[in-house]
Design an enzyme around this catalytic site. Structure first.
Site, PDB file in Angstrom:
ATOM      1  N   GLN A 106      -6.727   5.631  -2.891  1.00  0.00           N
ATOM      2  CA  GLN A 106      -6.165   5.675  -1.546  1.00  0.00           C
ATOM      3  C   GLN A 106      -4.783   6.314  -1.527  1.00  0.00           C
ATOM      4  O   GLN A 106      -4.448   7.060  -0.607  1.00  0.00           O
ATOM      5  CB  GLN A 106      -6.102   4.267  -0.969  1.00  0.00           C
ATOM      6  CG  GLN A 106      -5.720   4.213   0.495  1.00  0.00           C
ATOM      7  CD  GLN A 106      -5.863   2.817   1.069  1.00  0.00           C
ATOM      8  OE1 GLN A 106      -6.117   1.868   0.332  1.00  0.00           O
ATOM      9  NE2 GLN A 106      -5.719   2.685   2.363  1.00  0.00           N
ATOM     10  N   SER A 137       0.079   6.611   6.339  1.00  0.00           N
ATOM     11  CA  SER A 137      -0.906   7.500   5.737  1.00  0.00           C
ATOM     12  C   SER A 137      -0.942   8.864   6.399  1.00  0.00           C
ATOM     13  O   SER A 137      -1.433   9.830   5.817  1.00  0.00           O
ATOM     14  CB  SER A 137      -2.293   6.854   5.816  1.00  0.00           C
ATOM     15  OG  SER A 137      -2.626   6.596   7.169  1.00  0.00           O
ATOM     16  N   THR A 172      -1.470  -1.668   4.372  1.00  0.00           N
ATOM     17  CA  THR A 172      -0.354  -0.947   3.753  1.00  0.00           C
ATOM     18  C   THR A 172      -0.318   0.516   4.154  1.00  0.00           C
ATOM     19  O   THR A 172       0.749   1.127   4.119  1.00  0.00           O
ATOM     20  CB  THR A 172      -0.440  -1.063   2.219  1.00  0.00           C
ATOM     21  OG1 THR A 172      -1.702  -0.559   1.775  1.00  0.00           O
ATOM     22  CG2 THR A 172      -0.296  -2.504   1.784  1.00  0.00           C
ATOM     23  N   CYS A 173      -1.463   1.108   4.511  1.00  0.00           N
ATOM     24  CA  CYS A 173      -1.449   2.510   4.933  1.00  0.00           C
ATOM     25  C   CYS A 173      -0.758   2.690   6.275  1.00  0.00           C
ATOM     26  O   CYS A 173      -0.319   3.789   6.615  1.00  0.00           O
ATOM     27  CB  CYS A 173      -2.879   3.050   5.030  1.00  0.00           C
ATOM     28  SG  CYS A 173      -3.678   3.239   3.442  1.00  0.00           S
ATOM     29  N   PHE A 174      -0.689   1.602   7.047  1.00  0.00           N
ATOM     30  CA  PHE A 174      -0.122   1.702   8.392  1.00  0.00           C
ATOM     31  C   PHE A 174       1.133   0.848   8.535  1.00  0.00           C
ATOM     32  O   PHE A 174       1.648   0.679   9.647  1.00  0.00           O
ATOM     33  CB  PHE A 174      -1.173   1.262   9.427  1.00  0.00           C
ATOM     34  CG  PHE A 174      -2.484   1.980   9.271  1.00  0.00           C
ATOM     35  CD1 PHE A 174      -3.572   1.353   8.684  1.00  0.00           C
ATOM     36  CD2 PHE A 174      -2.611   3.294   9.671  1.00  0.00           C
ATOM     37  CE1 PHE A 174      -4.773   2.017   8.530  1.00  0.00           C
ATOM     38  CE2 PHE A 174      -3.820   3.959   9.519  1.00  0.00           C
ATOM     39  CZ  PHE A 174      -4.905   3.321   8.946  1.00  0.00           C
TER      40      PHE A 174
END
Length: 782
Positions: free
Chosen positions: A559, A727, A749-751
């Site tokens: 990711q 991301s 965690t990506c956002f």
């Protein structure tokens, strides 16, 4: 007393020959055996012992001589082996007029460092010689309310003494690029100070400054002399200079934060030590309350030994700095003889040690059991130069409220530092670099020096700067070097898929034909930082830490490397792809050229089916994360394991390794709140107020773990939370109303988002959030 009679007054003066530095090397294959011949007004000759084969000797020998205000002290340095050969053993001389550095009538002390000069021949001379003068006062002088000095003049305010390192002798003045402890006066001498300061840049005449002789300055201020002989004053609290002598009102100013990024890096620590270290910005104010008791104790015990200084922590606790050995201690050197353990105490320690060894086994290597004067057992770790009440053989003697991960990390760290391979080698390793070319200079220096030399104490020096490396210079070195080494412009590293501050090895580094040598250097530098307990100002993807620890790579690690391919592979696992026509190959972009790569022998002829698609996904992840950078990582690993053994580093997990390399960063909660968005909540909602109250009550370690839990890294962008990346570009931290009140908070965690259920009370919120951030491992919390 008339001027004439005053000039004839003779007083006893203690002269301590401390050290010389960077003496001239006259022979190609051997170093000199230097010693010093000291004379006063051409008489009263004293001689130090000769030290074998060194260009930086430390004598620390004290002589008592009789001086007058007009006396001149001459110190000549000779090589003992060449001393009897006329003109061949001379290494330099300095001449010091006593009245320029202290008042013989009123007493005091001063440390003087001068450049060595030639006498009357043409032989080259270089280096410096440091002397210390101490003369007893005829009547008690007004004492500095913050500390008592003994042989060391210092302009630095009180600072918390580190348990595992000596205090930094390198401090930066605002607006100055040269930092160091020496300020040169008109005679070429320099007065030692722990804080560098700029030359006075204040308009006005110094003639207006009143006479200051015999009166103590306001705490945090220092008196200096410029190259024209004019007196000016340095305020170390605000890092400013003035011609005017400070008053009590001027000395009460509060320091303002400057260069926040550097300060965040300098204040990093390990989780076990975070609670011990306090910022020293308010040290003067915090120490003022205890100064009376400290000064009373000091006067009762007499003056400190030569080269020692007493300071106060922000909490008011006195500690002592040994400037000669560059160490700190809680023990007063004047009362050590009274505190020396008696034979009865030694016998008691031996008895307790024997009883516990029969039940728990021997202490780890480098540990020692001791008793306080009250009979309480404590333990000394000579490897890290720290003390603790906790027996290292037990799982933990910490309070039961301390989280398990902290107990685990503490045990691992103690074991890691206690191993023989992690013990420094006696001696010093000198590295000299230029700030404006730190990458290339460091590469040449670090790769030139043998690994055995790198394990000696680091002594970093910047070109054109007089800073002595008491620890602060080397921290600055690693801070600056990490910014250069991991700069994506060099094509050695690149940013991860969803932010611009988490790094990964670039598969395109081959554009530099020397890239493997640079990766070996980077690995050696990272190992060097860990070995010497320094931090790098860089954070990496979780897959990078896992590769160092030789842990298997999973789909979730993809990711951060390539978010698009991660989503594609995840879709492959969740859907039927038997009719998609996939084969065991991937397309790779190599400088604009699309290249088909087989994931296994014969892969281009092997179709991906429902039965083997898990193998296809795992091989795809393995290639994208590891195989593309195999050569680069092997070179990095070779340099890293030259200093850090592979079996020792593997005791940590990837989150602990990130802390070991990068430490903890300071978090500005107000900046965090200012750049936070809300979904389903408003800033005034009770749950949101409880959330920020919980964050404010956390210590820095737990705040960092919350950052790690919600954003995937503890690294904060240089410009603060406003530059937090997601991301798909910049993405602010978000608190979303989501989930049942019996569930734990969830993070994306990506956002940079946390799903926070509407808990009914503060206790429930704090319990659930603490449980989530302390027990979450990896991704996929849902």
């Amino acid at each position: 007393m008339t001027d004439e009679s005053a000039s004839n007054v003779t007083r006893a003066l203690k002269v301590t020959v401390l050290a010389a530095d960077n003496l001239y090397k006259r022979e190609l294959f051997r170093l000199p055996d230097p010693f010093v011949v000291l004379t006063v007004d051409g008489a009263q000759t004293q001689t130090t012992k000769a030290l074998k084969r060194t260009l930086s000797p430390y004598w620390n020998e004290t002589f008592k001589v009789q001086v007058k205000p007009t006396s001149v002290i001459t110190a000549q340095v000779f090589d003992q082996r060449k001393f009897k050969k006329r003109g061949q053993g001379f290494l330099g001389v300095i001449n010091v007029q006593v009245s320029q550095h202290l008042n013989v009538q009123t007493g005091g002390d001063a440390m003087v460092t001068q450049d060595l000069k030639n006498s009357n021949n043409s032989d080259p001379v270089q280096g410096r010689l440091a002397l210390q003068f101490t003369v007893a006062a005829e009547e008690p002088a007004q004492a500095d309310p913050n500390r008592t000095t003994g042989g060391q003049s210092s302009g630095a305010g009180p600072a918390t003494p580190p348990r595992n390192a000596s205090p930094a002798g390198h401090a930066r003045a605002e607006g100055a690029t040269v930092a160091g402890p020496m300020v040169r006066n008109a005679t070429g001498s320099s007065v030692t100070s722990t804080n560098g300061g700029p030359p006075p840049a204040i308009s006005g005449s110094p003639a207006d400054a009143p006479s200051t002789e015999g009166h103590a300055l306001v705490p945090g201020w220092e008196q200096r002399v410029d190259h024209l002989g004019r007196t000016y004053y340095v305020d170390h609290n605000t890092r400013t200079t003035t011609w005017h002598r400070p008053t009590q009102a001027a000395g009460a100013s509060v320091p303002e934060p400057t260069d926040s990024e550097r300060q965040r890096h300098m204040s990093r620590t390990l989780p076990d030590n975070a609670s011990r270290v306090s910022p020293g910005a308010n040290g003067a104010n915090g120490a003022a309350g205890a100064s009376g008791a400290s000064n009373a104790s000091s006067s009762a015990l007499g003056p400190l030994p030569s080269g020692w200084e007493q300071r106060l922590t922000p909490e008011g606790r006195p500690y002592f700095v040994n400037h000669i050995a560059r160490t700190t201690t809680w023990d007063d050197p004047r009362s050590r003889s009274a505190q020396a353990p008696s034979s009865n105490r030694a016998a008691a320690v031996a008895g307790i040690a024997g009883q516990t060894a029969s039940r728990l086994g021997p202490l780890p290597s480098g540990w020692e059991m001791r008793l306080t004067s009250q009979g309480r057992v404590y333990f000394v770790d000579h490897n890290t130069k720290t003390t603790t009440w906790d027996d290292p053989r037990l799982p933990s003697n910490l309070d039961q409220n301390v989280p398990q991960y902290k107990r685990d990390f503490r045990r691992k760290y103690i074991y890691f530092r206690s191993q023989a391979a992690m013990r420094p080698v006696p001696g010093q390793c000198h590295i000299k670099v230029a700030r404006n070319a730190i990458f290339e200079h460091s590469y040449n220096e670090v790769m030139r020096v043998p690994v055995s030399e790198l394990k000696k104490r680091l002594m970093i020096k910047f070109d054109g700067e007089d800073g002595l490396d008491y620890g602060g210079v080397s921290r600055e070195f690693f801070f600056l070097l990490s910014h250069e080494m991991f700069n994506p412009s060099y094509c050695l590293f690149e940013y991860s898929a969803h932010d611009t501050y988490t790094l990964q090895i670039s598969p395109h580094s081959k554009i530099n034909p020397e890239h493997l040598n640079y990766f070996r250097f980077i690995g050696r530098t990272m190992g060097l930082a860990i070995f010497h307990r320094r931090f790098l100002d860089a954070f990496f993807t979780s897959s990078f830490y896992k590769m160092i620890l030789k842990k298997p790579i999973t789909l979730e690690d993809m990711q951060s490397v390539d978010a698009d391919i991660y989503r594609s592979l995840k879709w492959t696992l969740e859907n039927d792809i038997s009719e998609m026509g996939f084969t065991f190959t991937v397309d790779d972009d190599r400088f604009g050229e699309r290249v088909e790569v087989e994931l296994k022998p014969g892969g281009k002829d092997l179709d991906v089916t429902e039965e083997n698609k898990k193998e296809f996904v795992q091989l795809s992840v393995q290639y994208r994360v590891c195989d593309r950078i195999k050569e680069q990582f092997e070179a990095f690993q070779a340099g890293f394991h030259e200093l850090i053994p592979e079996d020792l580093i593997q005791v940590f997990d990837e989150r602990e390794l990130e802390l070991l390399i990068g430490g903890l960063a300071e978090i500005d909660i107000e900046d965090w709140k200012k750049h936070t968005d809300y979904r389903g909540y408003t800033e005034s909602d009770q749950v949101v107020q409880w959330f920020w109250k919980f964050v404010a009550e956390m210590d820095s370690e737990h705040q960092t773990r919350l950052m790690q839990f919600t954003t995937g890294t503890s690294r904060i962008p240089v410009n603060g939370f406003k530059d937090l990346q997601g991301s798909d570009g910049p993405r602010r931290f978000t608190v979303e109303k989501s989930g049942d009140i019996v569930a734990l908070p969830k993070s994306h965690t990506c956002f940079n988002r946390i799903d926070l259920p509407p808990y009914p009370d503060y206790e429930t919120l704090s319990t659930k959030l603490t449980l989530a951030i302390e027990n979450t491992v990896g991704f996929g919390q849902e």
